[in-house]
Design a protein around this motif. Structure first.
Motif, PDB file in Angstrom:
ATOM      1  N   ILE A   1      -1.877   2.604  -7.289  1.00 44.63           N
ATOM      2  CA  ILE A   1      -0.840   1.822  -6.621  1.00 44.63           C
ATOM      3  C   ILE A   1      -0.132   0.874  -7.569  1.00 44.63           C
TER       4      ILE A   1
ATOM      5  N   LEU B   1      -4.061   6.736  -1.874  1.00 45.50           N
ATOM      6  CA  LEU B   1      -3.740   5.498  -2.575  1.00 45.50           C
ATOM      7  C   LEU B   1      -5.002   4.921  -3.208  1.00 45.50           C
ATOM      8  N   TRP B   2      -4.886   4.522  -4.479  1.00 44.46           N
ATOM      9  CA  TRP B   2      -6.055   4.246  -5.308  1.00 44.46           C
ATOM     10  C   TRP B   2      -5.893   2.971  -6.121  1.00 44.46           C
ATOM     11  N   HIS B   3      -6.919   2.147  -6.098  1.00 46.12           N
ATOM     12  CA  HIS B   3      -7.109   1.098  -7.095  1.00 46.12           C
ATOM     13  C   HIS B   3      -8.561   1.219  -7.523  1.00 46.12           C
TER      14      HIS B   3
ATOM     15  N   ASP C   1       0.621  -4.591  -3.156  1.00 45.25           N
ATOM     16  CA  ASP C   1       0.753  -3.340  -3.910  1.00 45.25           C
ATOM     17  C   ASP C   1       0.441  -2.132  -3.031  1.00 45.25           C
ATOM     18  N   TYR C   2      -0.576  -2.232  -2.191  1.00 40.05           N
ATOM     19  CA  TYR C   2      -0.888  -1.143  -1.264  1.00 40.05           C
ATOM     20  C   TYR C   2       0.249  -0.924  -0.272  1.00 40.05           C
ATOM     21  N   ARG C   3       0.782  -2.019   0.267  1.00 45.37           N
ATOM     22  CA  ARG C   3       1.885  -1.904   1.221  1.00 45.37           C
ATOM     23  C   ARG C   3       3.081  -1.210   0.591  1.00 45.37           C
TER      24      ARG C   3
ATOM     25  N   ILE D   1      -6.006   5.708   2.338  1.00 50.59           N
ATOM     26  CA  ILE D   1      -6.480   4.569   1.549  1.00 50.59           C
ATOM     27  C   ILE D   1      -7.866   4.907   1.021  1.00 50.59           C
TER      28      ILE D   1
ATOM     29  N   VAL E   1      -5.791  -4.551   3.888  1.00 49.95           N
ATOM     30  CA  VAL E   1      -5.002  -3.486   3.272  1.00 49.95           C
ATOM     31  C   VAL E   1      -4.563  -2.480   4.333  1.00 49.95           C
TER      32      VAL E   1
ATOM     33  N   VAL F   1      -0.691  -1.497   5.410  1.00 52.06           N
ATOM     34  CA  VAL F   1      -0.187  -0.125   5.330  1.00 52.06           C
ATOM     35  C   VAL F   1       0.257   0.368   6.704  1.00 52.06           C
TER      36      VAL F   1
ATOM     37  N   THR G   1      -1.707   6.811   8.722  1.00 51.11           N
ATOM     38  CA  THR G   1      -2.619   6.151   7.796  1.00 51.11           C
ATOM     39  C   THR G   1      -4.042   6.651   7.994  1.00 51.11           C
TER      40      THR G   1
END
Length: 368
Positions: A59, A99-101, A159-161, A177, A214, A218, A227
């Motif tokens: 992200i 979506l990745w962190h 950042d996720y949004r 997510i 998060v 989203v 989602t």
């Protein structure tokens, strides 16, 4: 009910209950970690899945932990992903972006020499794949991370949004997510990796807070029905052996259900002596979450159909079988034998071991 039955997921009638699981393949164009035409070919070959969940996609630059993994935070990356979504949609497929962190599952080489971030400064005792400019890579130890500040946590939620909004611009049908497998959101969930003393640490409610925030961000950005969330209740590697993880997961499931999240995706342990997911947990999860349930973890046709018949899951995700079998759903349908993948070509490289696996001779799928 079995793998070949249709299924209604949000606005999409899936052709079957077979999901292509997210799998890191590290084939982006450099510099910039940009999705490309080779990736579009890879995914469109596998569009026979009822649903595709892409490889994990960072992200933000801070979220990267492996070489050549794609992002969704620049316009060039968005345009690159459009090649993929357009191709898959032209074949009638459904595709979600994961979506990745990675949090502490990273290396200083991705961050200008700075150490990765995490809930707490605890060494993960894990390795990540780092390659040079020529694509020659190896697994290297993760360094000691530093703890995130509260201001930085707020930035990550944003950042996720934004990543979810970018995914919609890129043409995806939804997002997943990634809160499993020892990456950032999973690190916050577990007392073994999160020893914070503020509102993001300590109690189950506090350790769950970031994931819930998060997901809320989203869902508000793109719609809860588009989602999904991936969780890993029984995975213990990478310092994830938290004694409170099951009640934590169930708490999250209840909170995510109240938000109307479209699905939960369980990443089940897939090594030879891994613990089996007990049926009482599957029943508890159904009681806490009313949406779609996806499970992944060394399922074969027989085991998958049994789980579906017993209503412990609605969709079954397959990872490795999709690598060497682009027509995997057709092979399931006709009981064709499965090809084995070449493990030396999993990360980085060219079309070899990626988009050059053929469909089964006699299969109606297009293959390569």
């Amino acid at each position: 009910m079995d793998l070949l039955n249709t299924y209604q997921l949000a606005d999409h009638k899936l052709d079957n209950r077979i999901v292509m699981a997210p799998m890191t393949r590290s084939r982006t164009t450099q510099p910039g970690n940009i999705p490309n035409q080779m990736m579009a070919e890879y995914y469109v070959q596998r569009a026979g899945a009822g649903m595709i969940i892409t490889e994990a996609t960072q992200i933000s630059p801070q979220g990267q932990g492996y070489s050549f993994t794609p992002g969704i935070h620049t316009q060039a990356q968005i345009e690159g992903w459009k090649l993929v979504t357009d191709a898959v949609h032209q074949k009638g497929g459904v595709i979600y972006l994961q979506l990745w962190h990675v949090g502490r599952m990273s290396h200083s080489s991705f961050h200008g020499g700075e150490v990765p971030v995490a809930p707490s400064a605890i060494l993960p005792q894990a390795q990540v794949w780092v390659a040079d400019e020529s694509g020659n890579g190896s697994m290297v130890d993760c360094p000691m991370p530093r703890a995130l500040t509260l201001e930085e946590i707020e930035d990550i939620i944003e950042d996720y949004r934004q990543a979810a909004i970018n995914a919609m611009e890129a043409g995806f049908d939804g997002v997943e997510i990634h809160a499993a497998n020892g990456y950032l959101l999973d690190q916050f969930l577990r007392s073994t990796s999160n020893i914070r003393t503020d509102q993001y640490g300590g109690s189950i409610e506090n350790r769950s807070r970031l994931l819930i925030q998060v997901a809320k961000a989203v869902c508000e950005a793109i719609g809860a029905e588009r989602t999904g969330v991936r969780l890993a209740p029984y995975i213990t590697a990478r310092g994830m052996n938290c004694p409170e993880i099951i009640p934590t997961i169930l708490h999250c499931a209840n909170e995510l259900d109240e938000q109307g999240v479209g699905y939960l995706h369980l990443s089940e342990a897939d090594w030879d002596d891994a613990p089996q997911v007990p049926l009482h947990f599957r029943s508890q999860l159904r009681a806490h979450f009313s949406g779609t349930l996806i499970v992944a973890g060394r399922y074969d046709k027989e085991k998958a159909n049994q789980i579906l018949a017993e209503d412990y899951a609605d969709l079954i995700a397959f990872g490795r079988p999709f690598i060497a079998n682009p027509d995997f759903p057709e092979r399931i349908r006709h009981n064709y034998p499965l090809s084995q993948f070449d493990g030396t070509t999993l990360f980085g490289g060219t079309e070899k071991g990626y988009s050059d696996y053929p469909a089964y001779i006699g299969s109606q799928s297009s293959g390569s």
